[in-house]
Design an enzyme around this catalytic site. Structure first.
Site, PDB file in Angstrom:
ATOM      1  N   CYS A 290      -9.936  -5.201   0.600  1.00  0.00           N
ATOM      2  CA  CYS A 290     -10.772  -4.210   0.686  1.00  0.00           C
ATOM      3  C   CYS A 290     -11.947  -4.635  -0.729  1.00  0.00           C
ATOM      4  O   CYS A 290     -11.445  -5.454  -1.342  1.00  0.00           O
ATOM      5  CB  CYS A 290     -10.036  -3.433   0.222  1.00  0.00           C
ATOM      6  SG  CYS A 290      -9.606  -2.175  -1.049  1.00  0.00           S
TER       7      CYS A 290
ATOM      8  N   HIS B 255      -3.214   0.322  -3.400  1.00  0.00           N
ATOM      9  CA  HIS B 255      -3.299  -0.813  -2.114  1.00  0.00           C
ATOM     10  C   HIS B 255      -2.178  -1.757  -2.441  1.00  0.00           C
ATOM     11  O   HIS B 255      -1.953  -1.928  -3.596  1.00  0.00           O
ATOM     12  CB  HIS B 255      -5.069  -1.634  -2.169  1.00  0.00           C
ATOM     13  CG  HIS B 255      -5.670  -0.746  -1.763  1.00  0.00           C
ATOM     14  ND1 HIS B 255      -6.876  -1.229  -1.207  1.00  0.00           N
ATOM     15  CD2 HIS B 255      -5.219   0.853  -1.582  1.00  0.00           C
ATOM     16  CE1 HIS B 255      -7.545   0.169  -1.073  1.00  0.00           C
ATOM     17  NE2 HIS B 255      -7.300   1.259  -0.965  1.00  0.00           N
TER      18      HIS B 255
ATOM     19  N   GLU C  71      -2.290  -5.249  -2.973  1.00  0.00           N
ATOM     20  CA  GLU C  71      -2.937  -5.528  -4.253  1.00  0.00           C
ATOM     21  C   GLU C  71      -2.415  -5.237  -5.700  1.00  0.00           C
ATOM     22  O   GLU C  71      -1.865  -5.760  -6.717  1.00  0.00           O
ATOM     23  CB  GLU C  71      -4.312  -6.407  -4.204  1.00  0.00           C
ATOM     24  CG  GLU C  71      -4.545  -7.103  -2.719  1.00  0.00           C
ATOM     25  CD  GLU C  71      -5.534  -6.573  -1.411  1.00  0.00           C
ATOM     26  OE1 GLU C  71      -5.670  -6.885  -0.378  1.00  0.00           O
ATOM     27  OE2 GLU C  71      -4.832  -5.359  -1.647  1.00  0.00           O
TER      28      GLU C  71
ATOM     29  N   CYS D 243      -9.802  -3.926  -3.566  1.00  0.00           N
ATOM     30  CA  CYS D 243      -9.228  -4.888  -4.732  1.00  0.00           C
ATOM     31  C   CYS D 243      -9.969  -6.078  -4.910  1.00  0.00           C
ATOM     32  O   CYS D 243      -9.888  -7.158  -5.615  1.00  0.00           O
ATOM     33  CB  CYS D 243      -8.172  -4.962  -3.309  1.00  0.00           C
ATOM     34  SG  CYS D 243      -7.168  -4.164  -3.108  1.00  0.00           S
TER      35      CYS D 243
ATOM     36  N   ASN E 273       1.004  -1.003   0.354  1.00  0.00           N
ATOM     37  CA  ASN E 273       0.145   0.304  -0.089  1.00  0.00           C
ATOM     38  C   ASN E 273       0.905   1.265  -0.372  1.00  0.00           C
ATOM     39  O   ASN E 273       1.884   1.972   1.041  1.00  0.00           O
ATOM     40  CB  ASN E 273      -1.145  -0.142   1.072  1.00  0.00           C
ATOM     41  CG  ASN E 273      -2.204   0.813   1.073  1.00  0.00           C
ATOM     42  OD1 ASN E 273      -1.837   2.248   1.479  1.00  0.00           O
ATOM     43  ND2 ASN E 273      -3.112   1.120   1.414  1.00  0.00           N
TER      44      ASN E 273
END
Length: 142
Positions: A75, A48, A50, A78, A37
């Site tokens: 989240c 983020h 990912e 993602c 992140n």
């Protein structure tokens, strides 16, 4: 595989950022990309763990045979990436401090492995306690 994502999370924290890391692997364990992140570091709310790993992995002919590893349950943002690109498997370090879209992904047939890693639980839990405003900004509740 989680060790790579966890290393990224720790790097992010040391940089003053949010400690969530991600990595993408082939099924044979070959690392394609890793990231963290970088909301704080790059001033980019879309970066983020990912998505940074996704960008680092570059173009792939398909994602349905790849494994996405993240230190924290993805989240909703993602989760959308995972859903759209149909990753074969998602390995989650922990879902105690945030559940994101795990239930949605499972209902859609994704193979989710939740490791309930004590290291991941402590890392993000401590961050949430000590930086609540920054955490809320990251998840869109700022």
């Amino acid at each position: 595989m989680l060790a790579v994502a966890l290393d990224q999370a720790r790097i992010g924290l040391a940089e003053g950022g949010i400690p969530v890391g991600g990595a993408i692997f082939r099924q044979d364990g070959t690392l394609l990309g890793a990231g963290r992140n970088r909301l704080v570091q790059n001033g980019d709310p879309s970066m983020h763990g990912e998505t940074d790993a996704f960008r680092a992995a570059g173009r792939q002919p398909r994602y349905t045979d790849l494994i996405l590893v993240t230190t924290l349950a993805p989240c909703w943002y993602c989760t959308g990436l995972i859903y759209q690109f149909r990753f074969k498997q998602v390995v989650v370090g922990e879902s105690v401090n945030a559940q994101g879209g795990i239930t949605f992904l499972r209902l859609k047939g994704f193979h989710i492995v939740d490791l309930a890693s004590p290291e991941c639980i402590e890392l993000i839990g401590e961050f949430q306690r000590t930086h609540p405003k920054l955490w809320n900004e990251c998840i869109g509740e700022g």
